[in-house]
Design a protein around this motif. Sequence first.
Motif, PDB file in Angstrom:
ATOM      1  N   LEU A  19       0.826  -1.213   0.000  1.00  0.00           N
ATOM      2  CA  LEU A  19       0.000   0.000   0.000  1.00  0.00           C
ATOM      3  C   LEU A  19       0.859   1.262   0.000  1.00  0.00           C
ATOM      4  O   LEU A  19       0.620   2.202  -0.770  1.00  0.00           O
ATOM      5  CB  LEU A  19      -0.935  -0.007   1.208  1.00  0.00           C
ATOM      6  N   VAL A  20       1.895   1.281   0.851  1.00  0.00           N
ATOM      7  CA  VAL A  20       2.780   2.455   0.915  1.00  0.00           C
ATOM      8  C   VAL A  20       3.532   2.621  -0.404  1.00  0.00           C
ATOM      9  O   VAL A  20       3.676   3.744  -0.911  1.00  0.00           O
ATOM     10  CB  VAL A  20       3.731   2.334   2.125  1.00  0.00           C
ATOM     11  N   GLY A  21       3.998   1.537  -0.989  1.00  0.00           N
ATOM     12  CA  GLY A  21       4.690   1.613  -2.284  1.00  0.00           C
ATOM     13  C   GLY A  21       3.777   2.133  -3.377  1.00  0.00           C
ATOM     14  O   GLY A  21       4.179   2.995  -4.192  1.00  0.00           O
ATOM     15  N   TYR A  22       2.523   1.620  -3.386  1.00  0.00           N
ATOM     16  CA  TYR A  22       1.556   2.093  -4.387  1.00  0.00           C
ATOM     17  C   TYR A  22       1.247   3.578  -4.194  1.00  0.00           C
ATOM     18  O   TYR A  22       1.216   4.344  -5.148  1.00  0.00           O
ATOM     19  CB  TYR A  22       0.271   1.260  -4.299  1.00  0.00           C
ATOM     20  N   MET A  23       1.032   3.981  -2.956  1.00  0.00           N
ATOM     21  CA  MET A  23       0.711   5.386  -2.678  1.00  0.00           C
ATOM     22  C   MET A  23       1.898   6.296  -3.015  1.00  0.00           C
ATOM     23  O   MET A  23       1.715   7.386  -3.540  1.00  0.00           O
ATOM     24  CB  MET A  23       0.299   5.554  -1.212  1.00  0.00           C
ATOM     25  N   ASP A  24       3.123   5.834  -2.710  1.00  0.00           N
ATOM     26  CA  ASP A  24       4.311   6.642  -3.045  1.00  0.00           C
ATOM     27  C   ASP A  24       4.447   6.804  -4.557  1.00  0.00           C
ATOM     28  O   ASP A  24       4.750   7.893  -5.046  1.00  0.00           O
ATOM     29  CB  ASP A  24       5.574   5.997  -2.473  1.00  0.00           C
ATOM     30  N   ALA A  25       4.228   5.716  -5.298  1.00  0.00           N
ATOM     31  CA  ALA A  25       4.316   5.787  -6.763  1.00  0.00           C
ATOM     32  C   ALA A  25       3.230   6.713  -7.316  1.00  0.00           C
ATOM     33  O   ALA A  25       3.479   7.520  -8.219  1.00  0.00           O
ATOM     34  CB  ALA A  25       4.196   4.391  -7.360  1.00  0.00           C
ATOM     35  N   TRP A  26       2.024   6.610  -6.756  1.00  0.00           N
ATOM     36  CA  TRP A  26       0.919   7.465  -7.222  1.00  0.00           C
ATOM     37  C   TRP A  26       1.197   8.928  -6.912  1.00  0.00           C
ATOM     38  O   TRP A  26       0.971   9.819  -7.712  1.00  0.00           O
ATOM     39  CB  TRP A  26      -0.379   6.999  -6.543  1.00  0.00           C
ATOM     40  N   ARG A  27       1.760   9.164  -5.696  1.00  0.00           N
ATOM     41  CA  ARG A  27       2.089  10.538  -5.308  1.00  0.00           C
ATOM     42  C   ARG A  27       3.216  11.089  -6.177  1.00  0.00           C
ATOM     43  O   ARG A  27       3.181  12.242  -6.597  1.00  0.00           O
ATOM     44  CB  ARG A  27       2.502  10.568  -3.836  1.00  0.00           C
ATOM     45  N   ARG A  28       4.216  10.246  -6.482  1.00  0.00           N
ATOM     46  CA  ARG A  28       5.306  10.692  -7.347  1.00  0.00           C
ATOM     47  C   ARG A  28       4.786  11.054  -8.727  1.00  0.00           C
ATOM     48  O   ARG A  28       5.170  12.064  -9.299  1.00  0.00           O
ATOM     49  CB  ARG A  28       6.373   9.602  -7.461  1.00  0.00           C
ATOM     50  N   ASN A  29       3.903  10.247  -9.276  1.00  0.00           N
ATOM     51  CA  ASN A  29       3.331  10.509 -10.590  1.00  0.00           C
ATOM     52  C   ASN A  29       2.506  11.790 -10.559  1.00  0.00           C
ATOM     53  O   ASN A  29       2.612  12.641 -11.428  1.00  0.00           O
ATOM     54  CB  ASN A  29       2.476   9.319 -11.030  1.00  0.00           C
ATOM     55  N   THR A  30       1.665  11.920  -9.542  1.00  0.00           N
ATOM     56  CA  THR A  30       0.841  13.129  -9.416  1.00  0.00           C
ATOM     57  C   THR A  30       1.716  14.350  -9.205  1.00  0.00           C
ATOM     58  O   THR A  30       1.476  15.409  -9.778  1.00  0.00           O
ATOM     59  CB  THR A  30      -0.144  12.972  -8.235  1.00  0.00           C
ATOM     60  N   THR A  31       2.737  14.200  -8.396  1.00  0.00           N
ATOM     61  CA  THR A  31       3.638  15.326  -8.131  1.00  0.00           C
ATOM     62  C   THR A  31       4.364  15.734  -9.405  1.00  0.00           C
ATOM     63  O   THR A  31       4.517  16.925  -9.668  1.00  0.00           O
ATOM     64  CB  THR A  31       4.652  14.943  -7.042  1.00  0.00           C
ATOM     65  N   ALA A  32       4.780  14.789 -10.219  1.00  0.00           N
ATOM     66  CA  ALA A  32       5.455  15.122 -11.476  1.00  0.00           C
ATOM     67  C   ALA A  32       4.509  15.867 -12.407  1.00  0.00           C
ATOM     68  O   ALA A  32       4.891  16.862 -13.038  1.00  0.00           O
ATOM     69  CB  ALA A  32       5.966  13.857 -12.146  1.00  0.00           C
ATOM     70  N   GLN A  33       3.242  15.425 -12.492  1.00  0.00           N
ATOM     71  CA  GLN A  33       2.267  16.132 -13.321  1.00  0.00           C
ATOM     72  C   GLN A  33       2.003  17.531 -12.776  1.00  0.00           C
ATOM     73  O   GLN A  33       1.927  18.508 -13.524  1.00  0.00           O
ATOM     74  CB  GLN A  33       0.961  15.336 -13.394  1.00  0.00           C
ATOM     75  N   GLN A  34       1.864  17.615 -11.452  1.00  0.00           N
ATOM     76  CA  GLN A  34       1.619  18.920 -10.857  1.00  0.00           C
ATOM     77  C   GLN A  34       2.799  19.857 -11.063  1.00  0.00           C
ATOM     78  O   GLN A  34       2.625  21.044 -11.332  1.00  0.00           O
ATOM     79  CB  GLN A  34       1.327  18.772  -9.364  1.00  0.00           C
ATOM     80  N   GLU A  35       4.012  19.328 -10.939  1.00  0.00           N
ATOM     81  CA  GLU A  35       5.192  20.169 -11.149  1.00  0.00           C
ATOM     82  C   GLU A  35       5.280  20.645 -12.587  1.00  0.00           C
ATOM     83  O   GLU A  35       5.633  21.798 -12.851  1.00  0.00           O
ATOM     84  CB  GLU A  35       6.455  19.411 -10.748  1.00  0.00           C
ATOM     85  N   ALA A  36       4.948  19.751 -13.535  1.00  0.00           N
ATOM     86  CA  ALA A  36       4.961  20.161 -14.942  1.00  0.00           C
ATOM     87  C   ALA A  36       3.904  21.236 -15.190  1.00  0.00           C
ATOM     88  O   ALA A  36       4.158  22.237 -15.873  1.00  0.00           O
ATOM     89  CB  ALA A  36       4.714  18.960 -15.845  1.00  0.00           C
ATOM     90  N   LEU A  37       2.716  21.030 -14.625  1.00  0.00           N
ATOM     91  CA  LEU A  37       1.650  22.023 -14.777  1.00  0.00           C
ATOM     92  C   LEU A  37       2.030  23.334 -14.101  1.00  0.00           C
ATOM     93  O   LEU A  37       1.828  24.412 -14.668  1.00  0.00           O
ATOM     94  CB  LEU A  37       0.348  21.476 -14.189  1.00  0.00           C
ATOM     95  N   GLN A  38       2.604  23.255 -12.912  1.00  0.00           N
ATOM     96  CA  GLN A  38       2.999  24.471 -12.195  1.00  0.00           C
ATOM     97  C   GLN A  38       4.099  25.208 -12.953  1.00  0.00           C
ATOM     98  O   GLN A  38       4.095  26.443 -13.012  1.00  0.00           O
ATOM     99  CB  GLN A  38       3.472  24.120 -10.778  1.00  0.00           C
ATOM    100  N   ALA A  39       5.038  24.465 -13.549  1.00  0.00           N
ATOM    101  CA  ALA A  39       6.096  25.109 -14.334  1.00  0.00           C
ATOM    102  C   ALA A  39       5.497  25.830 -15.533  1.00  0.00           C
ATOM    103  O   ALA A  39       5.902  26.954 -15.863  1.00  0.00           O
ATOM    104  CB  ALA A  39       7.111  24.068 -14.790  1.00  0.00           C
TER     105      ALA A  39
END
Length: 123
Positions: free
Chosen positions: A19-39
């Motif tokens: 569960l923690v691995g899945y959530m970390d991967a999902w958060r990393r993916n979301t964070t990368a999208q958010q960072e690209a959008l924020q940039a």
Amino acid sequence: HAALANLTQTLEDAFRRVLVGYMDAWRRNTTAQQEALQARVDAENFYYVILYLMVMIGMFSFIVVAILVSTVKSKRQEHSNDPYHQYIVDDWKQKYKNQILSLEEARATVHQNLGAAGFKTSP
């Protein structure tokens, strides 16, 4: 009972890792999208800030140039060869002296009233 507790602990640890691995991967993916959008948003905002500053500086420059041109134009008209301005610039001291001299001459001239002095003025 110890084996069951150990199995429960093992299942809990495995479930937690998944569960923690899945959530970390999902958060990393979301964070990368958010960072690209924020940039992208930051770049667009920076572009609009530059555009806004260019418009404001352009308007300010236009107003300053208009004031300078109108001032220079009025000064040029002020120093033109119109008679009124030439009178003010060149001749006012002389006119003032002439007026003072004519007033002094008028005061110096004594008018005699022969009727008041007792002389007959009839022919």
